[in-house]
Design a protein around this motif. Sequence first.
Motif, short mmCIF file in Angstrom:
data_model
loop_
_atom_site.label_atom_id
_atom_site.label_comp_id
_atom_site.label_asym_id
_atom_site.label_seq_id
_atom_site.Cartn_x
_atom_site.Cartn_y
_atom_site.Cartn_z
N VAL A 211 47.33 13.17 66.12
CA VAL A 211 46.04 13.14 65.28
C VAL A 211 46.41 13.42 63.68
CG1 VAL A 211 43.77 14.70 64.81
CG2 VAL A 211 44.69 14.39 67.15
N LEU A 212 45.82 12.78 63.14
CA LEU A 212 46.44 12.52 61.75
C LEU A 212 45.41 13.63 60.69
CD1 LEU A 212 47.16 8.79 61.25
CD2 LEU A 212 48.79 10.55 62.09
N PRO A 213 45.98 14.55 60.19
CA PRO A 213 45.34 15.21 59.20
C PRO A 213 44.62 14.51 58.04
CG PRO A 213 47.05 16.47 59.73
CD PRO A 213 47.27 15.16 60.31
N LEU A 214 43.36 14.91 57.94
CA LEU A 214 42.61 14.25 56.81
C LEU A 214 42.35 12.60 56.93
CD1 LEU A 214 44.40 16.31 53.87
CD2 LEU A 214 42.20 16.71 55.27
N LEU A 215 42.77 12.12 57.91
CA LEU A 215 42.58 10.74 58.07
C LEU A 215 41.95 10.37 59.49
CD1 LEU A 215 46.46 9.68 56.97
CD2 LEU A 215 44.11 9.41 55.96
N SER A 216 42.25 11.02 60.57
CA SER A 216 41.70 10.69 61.77
C SER A 216 41.15 11.99 62.54
CB SER A 216 42.68 10.07 62.67
OG SER A 216 43.80 10.82 63.30
N ASP A 217 40.80 12.95 61.89
CA ASP A 217 40.61 14.11 62.39
C ASP A 217 39.10 14.69 62.18
OD1 ASP A 217 40.78 14.51 59.56
OD2 ASP A 217 41.92 16.55 59.83
#
Length: 318
Positions: A211-217
Amino acid sequence: MGWDALSLVDDAADERPLIERRAVLRGDFYEMQARTVIERVPQAAGIAQRWAVSPYRGCAHACRGCGARAGHRRLGLDAGRDFDTRIVVRPNVVERLRVELARWEGEELAVGVSGDCYQAAEETYRLMPGVVGALAGSGVPFTVYTKSALVLRDAGLLARAGARVAVSIAFVDERIRRVVEPGAPTAQARLELVSALVEAGVDCRVLMAPVLPLLSDAADQLGATVRRIAAAGARVVEPVVLRLPVGTRAWYLEWLEQAHPRLVERYEELYDRAGLPAAGYEGRITGQIAALCRVYGMECGAPVAVRGEPEAAQLALV
């Protein structure tokens, strides 16, 4: 180091990188004989298993956030482009694995942590049937990590061995996938892979990572991903927030600086020196995913390993 017990430089008389002195180039791949194949999984990896065996180091999926990148630096290669394109193969992995399993105490193993064990190199080398056979024969529980549909070739073997297969699906936004996982199959292809494995009787789970912080969350992104995982037939989701250990951090942040420069400072605040995300943030994200899993009737979290019975040797027909 499991790939070779020697240091990168043996003596002052020969300072060439280990990869140049110990490996044999075969087409697009470097073949390197391994001295040991069961290796400790870095704590920062975020998966349940503490030990792993990997037929390949490096991965053509070229995922920006892959936590295994540092391994290439220990071979005298870089953790960026070399990891994506200079794949190191262990042609003796099955032989060595059988020897090491004979004295293994039975703790669960991960397969494919240093590079996807069903990436394109497997089409050439076909090492995985032997790896699965060795593990099945020992009764040691194991989980195979992959994004590749090539795993379906061995679905029967994996089902009979009682293996778990964890298919990585971190998000279903194809725009994100194209830039952070440029060599990997689409999310839709991986969802279809989950369905095919379930239909084939394989114990299949989804590793929702990273899970990518600030991109896919965002809540809607997490919701869409969990909903489609459930529709594919998966019963278990194991979420892992992006890790940025040494080797991965520089490569990922270099891309982030170019693509999303305003996020760099926030990432530096979020991650500690070991590359782990802040506990509060990670707990919030995994908690959201766990709640979504309950809505869709799935389990969430790491599995409990159960040791199997070793396969009996097949009697010859005479």
